[in-house]
Design a protein around this motif. Structure first.
Motif, PDB file in Angstrom:
ATOM      1  N   ARG A   1       0.849  -1.186   0.000  1.00 13.26           N
ATOM      2  CA  ARG A   1       0.000   0.000   0.000  1.00 13.26           C
ATOM      3  C   ARG A   1       0.886   1.239   0.000  1.00 13.26           C
ATOM      4  N   PHE A   2       0.549   2.165  -0.885  1.00 13.08           N
ATOM      5  CA  PHE A   2       1.295   3.410  -1.032  1.00 13.08           C
ATOM      6  C   PHE A   2       0.298   4.544  -0.874  1.00 13.08           C
ATOM      7  N   LEU A   3       0.410   5.284   0.239  1.00  9.10           N
ATOM      8  CA  LEU A   3      -0.636   6.218   0.653  1.00  9.10           C
ATOM      9  C   LEU A   3      -0.112   7.648   0.745  1.00  9.10           C
ATOM     10  N   ASP A   4      -1.020   8.603   0.501  1.00 13.43           N
ATOM     11  CA  ASP A   4      -0.669  10.004   0.682  1.00 13.43           C
ATOM     12  C   ASP A   4      -0.929  10.429   2.127  1.00 13.43           C
ATOM     13  N   ALA A   5      -0.800  11.711   2.421  1.00  6.89           N
ATOM     14  CA  ALA A   5      -0.945  12.194   3.800  1.00  6.89           C
ATOM     15  C   ALA A   5      -2.348  11.956   4.344  1.00  6.89           C
ATOM     16  N   GLU A   6      -3.344  11.836   3.469  1.00  7.03           N
ATOM     17  CA  GLU A   6      -4.717  11.561   3.899  1.00  7.03           C
ATOM     18  C   GLU A   6      -5.036  10.070   3.881  1.00  7.03           C
ATOM     19  N   ARG A   7      -3.986   9.262   3.736  1.00 10.28           N
ATOM     20  CA  ARG A   7      -4.097   7.803   3.711  1.00 10.28           C
ATOM     21  C   ARG A   7      -4.927   7.294   2.532  1.00 10.28           C
ATOM     22  N   ARG A   8      -4.842   8.010   1.438  1.00 11.95           N
ATOM     23  CA  ARG A   8      -5.463   7.560   0.206  1.00 11.95           C
ATOM     24  C   ARG A   8      -4.382   7.008  -0.715  1.00 11.95           C
ATOM     25  N   PRO A   9      -4.704   5.986  -1.504  1.00 10.00           N
ATOM     26  CA  PRO A   9      -3.708   5.441  -2.434  1.00 10.00           C
ATOM     27  C   PRO A   9      -3.240   6.511  -3.424  1.00 10.00           C
ATOM     28  N   VAL A  10      -1.950   6.597  -3.627  1.00 13.95           N
ATOM     29  CA  VAL A  10      -1.430   7.539  -4.609  1.00 13.95           C
ATOM     30  C   VAL A  10      -1.678   6.988  -6.006  1.00 13.95           C
TER      31      VAL A  10
END
Length: 382
Positions: free
Chosen positions: A151-160
């Motif tokens: 899993r690769f997530l942004d600061a809002e824990r959404r997938p990039v």
């Protein structure tokens, strides 16, 4: 009658290694019909690796699979099952630069490579050989790892988003959900030894070949560095981490081991055995340049031929570096008097090169071909 081993790499984007070998053989036989020709298509981890294994390993079987291409377009491709339970998956056939026109250096991804790996795992392979080379993108293998459970997530824990551009928003990497390696592990097959980052890294060296200008190369490198900082236990300086747009780094994070490229393929197909007692050998690639001596297929064939005491000739679309170690060399761009014509019909000119070499076999020190650049099709290896 003489025995001649013909072992070229692919002429990327224009002729497969198998087709190139067959064309050279036709030309040779037209001049010397009594010679025994042994065709051994070669590869170094990039385009044609799967074909080389298939040609060399009896009872190997292609397994069809449809994957997402470099920009998520459907690509009908395959992986190869060897009789010992090994699966061979080639990145160039799933996420390769030849599948993309126009190029998209910031957005191309490796999700399709991961889908082909997953298909091989689902089929119960005991071991994986992963051919790296000829990639379209520079995503560090994030696309492939995402398919395999990372899993690769942004600061809002959404997938990039897929591709290198998405790495610019990366804030968290979770590898805990990655599928386990097969029992026999995974071995990376590739000729690239570059690190992930910096002047010799994936972006700086191979980005321009994928359409990246200077500004885009900087973005690619910065985004890869962001990714690398979030992955524990793997050094971006590791040899081969920069292979296939940094996919080498991603696969090392999965637990794969770095293997050889052309040397591994040559060993698998028994090339040294074929060269033993041969009178002559022919190898080649689309463009012979300064990188060709760094473990690529022609240099490996030349090395093995030298050990066997066999003179070897080089055939290439263009020759831009001194072909040391070869008894003869033929550049198709010179043979055809037109580089564009040679690219448009490479098999015709490969056949002509085979005939030229056969005629000159008694005088193998003759060298034919320019040392000037030509727009041949070896666009990338990383």
């Amino acid at each position: 009658m003489s025995r001649v081993v013909i072992a070229p790499d692919s002429f990327k984007g224009t002729a497969s290694a198998a087709d190139a070998a067959a064309a050279v053989a036709r030309g040779w036989h037209a001049v010397r019909p009594d010679d025994e020709l042994v065709l051994r298509p070669m590869a170094d981890g990039g385009e044609g690796t799967l074909d080389a294994f298939e040609a060399a390993v009896p009872a190997s079987r292609r397994v069809p699979v449809t994957v997402r291409g470099p920009l998520s377009q459907p690509v009908d491709t395959h992986w190869l099952r060897l009789p010992d339970g090994t699966g061979v998956v080639e990145l160039a056939a799933t996420s390769g630069i030849t599948l993309l026109d126009p190029l998209a250096p910031l957005d191309a991804h490796t999700a399709g490579f991961g889908e082909a790996i997953a298909a091989a795992l689902d089929a119960g392979v005991d071991r994986l050989l992963l051919g790296l080379g000829g990639s379209a993108g520079t995503d560090g293998g994030v696309g492939a790892l995402s398919v395999l459970g990372a899993r690769f997530l942004d600061a809002e824990r959404r997938p990039v988003r897929l591709g290198n551009r998405g790495l610019g928003r990366l804030a968290r990497v979770d590898l805990s959900g990655l599928r386990p390696l097969p029992v026999g592990g995974a071995l990376i097959v590739g000729d690239v030894t570059n690190p992930l980052l910096g002047a010799l890294g994936a972006a700086a060296v191979f980005g321009p070949q994928k359409g990246a200008d200077a500004a885009a190369v900087d973005v690619l490198d910065v985004n890869l560095a962001r990714f690398a900082r979030l992955v524990p236990g793997v050094s971006p300086e590791a040899q081969g981490a920069g292979a296939a747009g940094g996919t080498g780094f991603g696969l090392l994070a999965w637990g794969a081991e770095m293997g050889g490229g052309a040397a591994l393929v040559a060993g698998a197909i028994g090339l040294a055995r074929d060269l033993d007692g041969a009178a002559f050998a022919v190898t080649g690639e689309g463009r012979f340049d300064g990188q060709s001596e760094a473990g690529k297929a022609p240099s490996e064939v030349a090395r093995l031929a030298a050990e066997a005491g066999v003179p070897v000739a080089l055939v290439a679309g263009a020759i831009t570096a001194e072909p040391r170690g070869f008894a003869a060399s033929v550049a198709l761009a010179e043979l055809s008097d037109d580089a564009a014509a040679a690219m448009a019909d490479p098999l015709r000119w490969l056949e002509a090169a085979g005939a030229r070499l056969a005629r000159d076999a008694a005088r193998p020190t003759r060298s034919v071909g320019p040392r000037c650049p030509a727009p041949w099709a070896d666009r990338t290896s990383g």
